[in-house]
Design a protein around this motif. Structure first.
Motif, PDB file in Angstrom:
ATOM      1  N   GLY A 133     -14.497  -0.773   1.498  1.00  0.00           N
ATOM      2  CA  GLY A 133     -15.400  -1.609   2.275  1.00  0.00           C
ATOM      3  C   GLY A 133     -14.734  -2.909   2.690  1.00  0.00           C
ATOM      4  O   GLY A 133     -14.273  -3.669   1.831  1.00  0.00           O
ATOM      5  N   ARG A 134     -14.688  -3.156   3.995  1.00  0.00           N
ATOM      6  CA  ARG A 134     -14.007  -4.347   4.524  1.00  0.00           C
ATOM      7  C   ARG A 134     -14.944  -5.177   5.402  1.00  0.00           C
ATOM      8  O   ARG A 134     -15.858  -4.655   6.023  1.00  0.00           O
ATOM      9  CB  ARG A 134     -12.793  -3.941   5.366  1.00  0.00           C
ATOM     10  CG  ARG A 134     -11.627  -3.375   4.564  1.00  0.00           C
ATOM     11  CD  ARG A 134     -10.454  -3.059   5.482  1.00  0.00           C
ATOM     12  NE  ARG A 134      -9.236  -2.768   4.738  1.00  0.00           N
ATOM     13  CZ  ARG A 134      -8.879  -1.570   4.330  1.00  0.00           C
ATOM     14  NH1 ARG A 134      -9.665  -0.530   4.591  1.00  0.00           N
ATOM     15  NH2 ARG A 134      -7.750  -1.389   3.668  1.00  0.00           N
ATOM     16  N   TYR A 135     -14.652  -6.468   5.457  1.00  0.00           N
ATOM     17  CA  TYR A 135     -15.240  -7.374   6.440  1.00  0.00           C
ATOM     18  C   TYR A 135     -14.111  -8.259   6.942  1.00  0.00           C
ATOM     19  O   TYR A 135     -13.419  -8.909   6.136  1.00  0.00           O
ATOM     20  CB  TYR A 135     -16.357  -8.208   5.813  1.00  0.00           C
ATOM     21  CG  TYR A 135     -16.853  -9.370   6.658  1.00  0.00           C
ATOM     22  CD1 TYR A 135     -17.238  -9.190   7.980  1.00  0.00           C
ATOM     23  CD2 TYR A 135     -16.931 -10.658   6.124  1.00  0.00           C
ATOM     24  CE1 TYR A 135     -17.687 -10.252   8.751  1.00  0.00           C
ATOM     25  CE2 TYR A 135     -17.403 -11.725   6.878  1.00  0.00           C
ATOM     26  CZ  TYR A 135     -17.764 -11.513   8.190  1.00  0.00           C
ATOM     27  OH  TYR A 135     -18.206 -12.572   8.951  1.00  0.00           O
ATOM     28  N   LYS A 136     -13.886  -8.225   8.255  1.00  0.00           N
ATOM     29  CA  LYS A 136     -12.798  -8.982   8.883  1.00  0.00           C
ATOM     30  C   LYS A 136     -11.461  -8.691   8.191  1.00  0.00           C
ATOM     31  O   LYS A 136     -10.694  -9.595   7.864  1.00  0.00           O
ATOM     32  CB  LYS A 136     -13.120 -10.480   8.872  1.00  0.00           C
ATOM     33  CG  LYS A 136     -14.367 -10.828   9.681  1.00  0.00           C
ATOM     34  CD  LYS A 136     -14.700 -12.304   9.620  1.00  0.00           C
ATOM     35  CE  LYS A 136     -13.683 -13.135  10.387  1.00  0.00           C
ATOM     36  NZ  LYS A 136     -14.066 -14.557  10.418  1.00  0.00           N
ATOM     37  N   ASP A 137     -11.214  -7.424   7.936  1.00  0.00           N
ATOM     38  CA  ASP A 137      -9.955  -6.904   7.389  1.00  0.00           C
ATOM     39  C   ASP A 137      -9.700  -7.288   5.929  1.00  0.00           C
ATOM     40  O   ASP A 137      -8.618  -7.015   5.401  1.00  0.00           O
ATOM     41  CB  ASP A 137      -8.755  -7.358   8.243  1.00  0.00           C
ATOM     42  CG  ASP A 137      -8.805  -6.793   9.652  1.00  0.00           C
ATOM     43  OD1 ASP A 137      -9.243  -5.631   9.802  1.00  0.00           O
ATOM     44  OD2 ASP A 137      -8.409  -7.509  10.592  1.00  0.00           O
ATOM     45  N   THR A 138     -10.674  -7.893   5.278  1.00  0.00           N
ATOM     46  CA  THR A 138     -10.554  -8.205   3.856  1.00  0.00           C
ATOM     47  C   THR A 138     -11.341  -7.174   3.055  1.00  0.00           C
ATOM     48  O   THR A 138     -12.469  -6.836   3.417  1.00  0.00           O
ATOM     49  CB  THR A 138     -11.087  -9.621   3.553  1.00  0.00           C
ATOM     50  OG1 THR A 138     -10.288 -10.570   4.265  1.00  0.00           O
ATOM     51  CG2 THR A 138     -11.033  -9.931   2.070  1.00  0.00           C
ATOM     52  N   VAL A 139     -10.757  -6.681   1.963  1.00  0.00           N
ATOM     53  CA  VAL A 139     -11.416  -5.675   1.131  1.00  0.00           C
ATOM     54  C   VAL A 139     -12.415  -6.340   0.193  1.00  0.00           C
ATOM     55  O   VAL A 139     -12.047  -7.220  -0.602  1.00  0.00           O
ATOM     56  CB  VAL A 139     -10.381  -4.873   0.316  1.00  0.00           C
ATOM     57  CG1 VAL A 139     -11.085  -3.898  -0.631  1.00  0.00           C
ATOM     58  CG2 VAL A 139      -9.436  -4.116   1.247  1.00  0.00           C
ATOM     59  N   TYR A 140     -13.674  -5.912   0.290  1.00  0.00           N
ATOM     60  CA  TYR A 140     -14.740  -6.452  -0.557  1.00  0.00           C
ATOM     61  C   TYR A 140     -15.342  -5.408  -1.504  1.00  0.00           C
ATOM     62  O   TYR A 140     -16.112  -5.777  -2.392  1.00  0.00           O
ATOM     63  CB  TYR A 140     -15.863  -7.029   0.304  1.00  0.00           C
ATOM     64  CG  TYR A 140     -15.543  -8.383   0.894  1.00  0.00           C
ATOM     65  CD1 TYR A 140     -15.855  -9.556   0.216  1.00  0.00           C
ATOM     66  CD2 TYR A 140     -14.916  -8.487   2.128  1.00  0.00           C
ATOM     67  CE1 TYR A 140     -15.565 -10.803   0.758  1.00  0.00           C
ATOM     68  CE2 TYR A 140     -14.618  -9.728   2.681  1.00  0.00           C
ATOM     69  CZ  TYR A 140     -14.941 -10.880   1.994  1.00  0.00           C
ATOM     70  OH  TYR A 140     -14.646 -12.108   2.531  1.00  0.00           O
ATOM     71  N   ALA A 141     -15.019  -4.133  -1.316  1.00  0.00           N
ATOM     72  CA  ALA A 141     -15.621  -3.101  -2.157  1.00  0.00           C
ATOM     73  C   ALA A 141     -14.767  -1.837  -2.111  1.00  0.00           C
ATOM     74  O   ALA A 141     -14.057  -1.582  -1.131  1.00  0.00           O
ATOM     75  CB  ALA A 141     -17.041  -2.767  -1.678  1.00  0.00           C
ATOM     76  N   VAL A 142     -14.838  -1.071  -3.192  1.00  0.00           N
ATOM     77  CA  VAL A 142     -14.165   0.230  -3.243  1.00  0.00           C
ATOM     78  C   VAL A 142     -15.122   1.241  -3.870  1.00  0.00           C
ATOM     79  O   VAL A 142     -15.928   0.901  -4.730  1.00  0.00           O
ATOM     80  CB  VAL A 142     -12.844   0.179  -4.048  1.00  0.00           C
ATOM     81  CG1 VAL A 142     -11.798  -0.660  -3.329  1.00  0.00           C
ATOM     82  CG2 VAL A 142     -13.080  -0.347  -5.460  1.00  0.00           C
ATOM     83  N   GLY A 143     -15.018   2.493  -3.416  1.00  0.00           N
ATOM     84  CA  GLY A 143     -15.922   3.525  -3.889  1.00  0.00           C
ATOM     85  C   GLY A 143     -15.216   4.596  -4.689  1.00  0.00           C
ATOM     86  O   GLY A 143     -14.003   4.798  -4.565  1.00  0.00           O
ATOM     87  N   TYR A 144     -15.998   5.302  -5.488  1.00  0.00           N
ATOM     88  CA  TYR A 144     -15.488   6.401  -6.304  1.00  0.00           C
ATOM     89  C   TYR A 144     -15.536   7.734  -5.565  1.00  0.00           C
ATOM     90  O   TYR A 144     -14.880   8.690  -5.970  1.00  0.00           O
ATOM     91  CB  TYR A 144     -16.317   6.544  -7.586  1.00  0.00           C
ATOM     92  CG  TYR A 144     -16.349   5.341  -8.480  1.00  0.00           C
ATOM     93  CD1 TYR A 144     -15.298   4.429  -8.526  1.00  0.00           C
ATOM     94  CD2 TYR A 144     -17.457   5.107  -9.305  1.00  0.00           C
ATOM     95  CE1 TYR A 144     -15.350   3.326  -9.366  1.00  0.00           C
ATOM     96  CE2 TYR A 144     -17.507   4.016 -10.152  1.00  0.00           C
ATOM     97  CZ  TYR A 144     -16.456   3.121 -10.178  1.00  0.00           C
ATOM     98  OH  TYR A 144     -16.506   2.042 -11.025  1.00  0.00           O
ATOM     99  N   PHE A 145     -16.334   7.810  -4.516  1.00  0.00           N
ATOM    100  CA  PHE A 145     -16.561   9.088  -3.840  1.00  0.00           C
ATOM    101  C   PHE A 145     -17.038   8.844  -2.415  1.00  0.00           C
ATOM    102  O   PHE A 145     -17.374   7.722  -2.037  1.00  0.00           O
ATOM    103  CB  PHE A 145     -17.600   9.925  -4.597  1.00  0.00           C
ATOM    104  CG  PHE A 145     -18.833   9.162  -4.993  1.00  0.00           C
ATOM    105  CD1 PHE A 145     -19.808   8.830  -4.059  1.00  0.00           C
ATOM    106  CD2 PHE A 145     -19.022   8.755  -6.308  1.00  0.00           C
ATOM    107  CE1 PHE A 145     -20.941   8.116  -4.423  1.00  0.00           C
ATOM    108  CE2 PHE A 145     -20.157   8.037  -6.688  1.00  0.00           C
ATOM    109  CZ  PHE A 145     -21.116   7.723  -5.744  1.00  0.00           C
ATOM    110  N   ASP A 146     -17.036   9.914  -1.622  1.00  0.00           N
ATOM    111  CA  ASP A 146     -17.627   9.862  -0.287  1.00  0.00           C
ATOM    112  C   ASP A 146     -18.274  11.209   0.008  1.00  0.00           C
ATOM    113  O   ASP A 146     -18.140  12.161  -0.763  1.00  0.00           O
ATOM    114  CB  ASP A 146     -16.577   9.534   0.774  1.00  0.00           C
ATOM    115  CG  ASP A 146     -17.204   8.937   2.045  1.00  0.00           C
ATOM    116  OD1 ASP A 146     -18.444   8.785   2.080  1.00  0.00           O
ATOM    117  OD2 ASP A 146     -16.457   8.618   2.978  1.00  0.00           O
ATOM    118  N   ALA A 147     -18.984  11.258   1.112  1.00  0.00           N
ATOM    119  CA  ALA A 147     -19.606  12.492   1.589  1.00  0.00           C
ATOM    120  C   ALA A 147     -19.030  12.810   2.964  1.00  0.00           C
ATOM    121  O   ALA A 147     -18.427  11.956   3.615  1.00  0.00           O
ATOM    122  CB  ALA A 147     -21.118  12.333   1.669  1.00  0.00           C
ATOM    123  N   ALA A 148     -19.181  14.044   3.397  1.00  0.00           N
ATOM    124  CA  ALA A 148     -18.681  14.453   4.707  1.00  0.00           C
ATOM    125  C   ALA A 148     -19.600  15.499   5.302  1.00  0.00           C
ATOM    126  O   ALA A 148     -20.225  16.287   4.585  1.00  0.00           O
ATOM    127  CB  ALA A 148     -17.259  15.007   4.597  1.00  0.00           C
TER     128      ALA A 148
END
Length: 429
Positions: A133-148
């Motif tokens: 998760g980014r805002y203005k190219d800065t990383v503010y969050a990371v996830g353990y999984f995603d969906a597709a």
């Protein structure tokens, strides 16, 4: 400057109630005996016992692995979570660690809820791009999984109708996809060729259907500036998407909003379904080895699907961000990511973790979704304006589906989005 928060506007009474409920839950602090510092964590997973149990396992293992910090958690039902976070932010009672829905990360970062994560580049680089998760190219969050999302189909049905089975390297073109839908509809074996899940509402609409717009060459916003949707959501490519989208319903190729949400394929009423990996188990049970998971079609500018699920962040008000960061790094161990995947069925955030799972490892029966995510996922626009973008697109897509003029509907959405961006000082862009 007015801030339009993802959780929406809540009344003073609601805020007061939330603040009262959270007054003992925010921040961190050292124990009276000089023992480990407490790091408080909030999660939306109260309604998902398997996910919550895995969160608790990670916490227990981290606490046992060192003596400097003790992580404790509080779980909220998903429906109440955003209001709880908003209320705690108003009162200065946020915990150190929050999970946050991926599209909401820029809004919460702009609202000063979140701090930059400052994780090592090598750690972030291993993750699926859609889980960062980014805002203005800065990383503010990371996830353990995603969906597709992909297209569900039956091999026997495609073969019977002489329809080419697409591959990830050679997906259907717009012409092939349209021809397949017409063929399947005209054969008369199904009520509809395609179940789009239009019986659902809310975030499903931009998550599932804006990638089709983007595959035509349009978008929800001008991503080069993040300050306008003009020309992207109402330009020539977007209008072509809208005309095609509307035609799916006027030609009765797809079921409309009145249909039950995403069950027509399972009931044998639709030949194809546009659905996510979370529905795979039911489809496998219904159709066994005849079931196919097909890549999204290339509607002109490459196949696209939505990306970003729940992610983890550190709050700006956390008094011990180093401790919170140590926990996050610990929690990204591949064996935990694999366990989350095994328990809740979603795509592990790293290849190393995927290799530890049965379903998403190379050769696993859901591996296709991991490949779709890595190759085709496009995150929803990483801007604090996303809540307005989401609701405006949903309204436009529904209106077009129901017969409203395409260009007028898209122009209205652009006006709403651009008005929100302008009134919020371009959200920092």
């Amino acid at each position: 400057m007015r801030r339009t928060l993802i959780g929406g506007i809540i009344s003073a009474v609601t805020v007061s109630a939330l603040v009262a409920g959270c007054s003992s839950s925010g921040g961190s602090g050292e124990t009276a005996s000089g023992g480990p510092k407490t790091i408080k964590l909030w999660t939306h997973a109260a309604g998902n016992p398997e996910e919550l149990a895995t969160v608790q396992k990670v916490i227990n293992d981290f606490n046992a692995s060192q003596k400097a910090y003790k992580v404790v958690h509080e779980a909220f039902p998903q429906g109440a979570y955003n209001d709880a976070v908003t209320g705690a932010a108003v009162s200065g009672k946020l915990p150190c660690l929050l999970d946050v829905d991926g599209p909401a990360v820029p809004n919460w970062a702009w609202a000063k809820y979140l701090a930059p994560l400052d994780l090592p580049a090598a750690t972030v680089g291993k993750l699926l791009p859609s889980t960062v998760g980014r805002y203005k190219d800065t990383v503010y969050a990371v996830g353990y999984f995603d969906a597709a999302i992909g297209l569900y189909a039956r091999r026997s049905v495609l073969t019977k109708n002489d329809i080419r089975i697409p591959t990830i390297d050679r997906p259907w073109t717009l012409a092939e996809f349209d021809d397949a839908l017409v063929t399947l509809k005209n054969k008369g074996d199904y009520d509809y060729a395609l179940d789009l899940g239009t019986g659902g509402g809310g975030e499903w609409w931009p998550y599932a259907f804006s990638p089709l717009l983007e595959s035509f060459g349009g978008d929800l916003i001008d991503r080069s500036s993040m300050t306008t949707a003009e020309g992207r959501l109402n330009g020539p490519e977007a209008v072509k998407w809208g005309q095609w989208w509307q035609s799916l319903f006027t030609r009765k190729l797809a079921n409309s909003r009145e249909a039950t949400d995403r069950v027509a394929f399972l009931k044998g009423e639709a030949a194809l379904a546009w659905n996510g990996n979370w529905g795979a188990a039911d489809a496998q049970k219904a159709y066994g080895d005849d079931l196919l998971f097909l890549p999204p079609p290339d509607l002109g500018k490459g196949p696209k699907i939505g990306g970003a699920s729940w992610q983890w962040s550190i709050t700006n008000s956390c008094p011990d961000q180093d401790g919170a960061r140590k926990y996050l790094e610990f929690s990204l161990n591949p064996r935990y990511l694999a366990e989350f995947s095994d328990k809740i069925g979603l795509i592990p955030a790293t290849e190393e973790a995927a290799a530890l799972t049965e379903k998403y490892r190379t050769g696993g029966d859901l591996r296709a979704f991991s490949d779709f995510s890595r190759k085709f996922a496009l995150v929803r626009p990483p801007t604090p304006a996303y809540p307005k973008i989401s609701s405006a697109f949903e309204k436009a897509a529904q209106d077009i589906m129901n017969g409203a003029p395409v260009k007028t509907s898209l122009d209205t959405a652009v006006d709403q989005i651009d008005g929100d961006i302008s009134s919020n000082g371009n959200y920092g862009f």
